[in-house]
Design an enzyme around this catalytic site. Structure first.
Site, PDB file in Angstrom:
ATOM      1  CG  ASP A 137      -2.161   0.894   0.925  1.00 43.59           C
ATOM      2  OD1 ASP A 137      -3.181   0.339   0.457  1.00 43.59           O
ATOM      3  OD2 ASP A 137      -2.109   2.117   1.151  1.00 43.59           O
ATOM      4  CB  CYS A 328     -15.656   0.696  -3.232  1.00 40.84           C
ATOM      5  SG  CYS A 328     -14.793  -0.481  -2.191  1.00 40.84           S
TER       6      CYS A 328
END
Length: 355
Positions: A137, A328
């Site tokens: 990340d 998402c």
């Protein structure tokens, strides 16, 4: 009777939904949206006990092994099962993305956008006592949350965590030491080799790491920076390696043989598909939504980022491996159009059914 949210969506968000062909009414019945949890595999027989401790009925999600839904008003973080590490909160959609990888024993899995860590935990659960998982990340503080989750649920044994730009990350799964040579003997031969991970690092090392972090105020890593290893498990393959061995250059011919078996690219997006996330902007302020999500420059840069993440994830995939791309967002621009452009640029890639 089902209650509906009185959430008043701002005009800018309504314009965003209209431009993308999305129905605003999906954001009005938010009070009926269930929450989801995943039980640790060794806690599957404790459902009744967990229901008693949480003071609510949980309902098994048949199509997602280990998943249960519960009423939306239940606060998971304050519950005894959560504090004891029996359950963790994870969206059903996130679980579906992991399930679509069809993880097999011995797989080496790459989670290219790993934070905040629930998917990483599920991957580790599915791997069990074989294979490895590498979490990446760009935000160090968010990846630190992944580390906390892995440690809480005792799932980090075969995991490595790197703070790195997912569009440029280039490290392959590590080669495990041969059975004829133990990690202990390797450590004796190489004085600068990685030893068993501990959060208690020497003062000089902590000082150097703190100085490096202060040079990047946002805690975001640039693509040109070397990935920062912030956690590795005992059986992740890191112990006994030197830094030069861990960070060795990767050649395309090696990736085809030694790349990852499975890659998950759950890319950064506008989050318009997460009703709960959109609700939060009522507290954060709708101007924050405008800045973070709705600006034209923001959405254009997102689709570029998504394509780069997808392309790099595919580059690190071994021949015959599988990649899952998810977001998402409900918009075609961030899903179908990104995949369509990727397939145009990568003739060796193909789509398969996940059913």
């Amino acid at each position: 009777m089902e209650q509906t949210s009185k959430l008043a969506l701002p005009d800018a968000f309504l314009d965003f939904l209209k431009a993308n062909g999305l129905d605003p009414s999906i954001y009005t019945a938010t009070d009926s949206t269930p929450r989801y949890i995943r039980l640790k595999p060794d806690c599957e027989a404790c459902v009744e006990e967990i229901e008693g401790e949480m003071k609510c009925k949980v309902e098994k999600v048949d199509w997602l092994p280990g998943f249960y839904s519960l009423p939306p008003h239940i606060h998971i973080a304050t519950s005894k099962p959560y504090q004891q590490g029996k359950i963790y909160g994870i969206d059903a959609a996130s679980g579906a993305a992991v399930l679509a990888l069809y993880i097999s024993p011995g797989d080496h899995v790459l989670d290219l956008c790993a934070a905040p860590g629930a998917k990483l935990c599920m991957i580790s659960d599915l791997l069990g006592d074989s294979g490895s998982v590498t979490g990446v990340d760009v935000a160090r503080h968010r990846l630190a949350a992944c580390r906390t989750m892995l440690q809480k649920y005792a799932l980090g044994d075969r995991c490595r965590l790197f703070v790195a730009d997912g569009t440029a990350f280039s490290l392959l799964p590590v080669g495990f030491h041969s059975e004829s040579k133990s990690c202990e003997s390797a450590l004796q031969e190489k004085g600068d080799a990685f030893r068993e991970w501990t959060s208690r690092r020497p003062y000089k090392e902590r000082k150097k790491a703190n100085k490096a972090r202060k040079t990047v105020a946002s805690q975001l890593v640039l693509g040109s920076q070397q990935p920062e290893l912030i956690f590795y498990g005992r059986h992740s393959g890191v112990i006994g390696l030197t830094k030069s061995e861990l960070y060795q250059a990767v050649y395309d011919s090696e990736v085809s043989r030694r790349g990852y078996d499975k890659v998950l690219v759950d890319a950064e997006c506008t989050h318009d598909g997460s009703i709960k996330h959109i609700q939060k902007f009522e507290q954060w302020g709708w101007t924050t939504l405008q800045r973070r999500v709705l600006g034209a420059e923001r959405t254009d840069s997102l689709t570029t980022l998504q394509l780069k993440l997808l392309s790099n994830g595919f580059r690190l995939l071994k021949v015959g491996g599988s990649l899952v791309y998810s977001t998402c967002s409900l918009t075609v621009a961030q899903n179908e159009e990104v995949v369509e452009q990727f397939l145009k640029e990568n003739a060796s890639a193909g789509m398969v059914s996940v059913l």
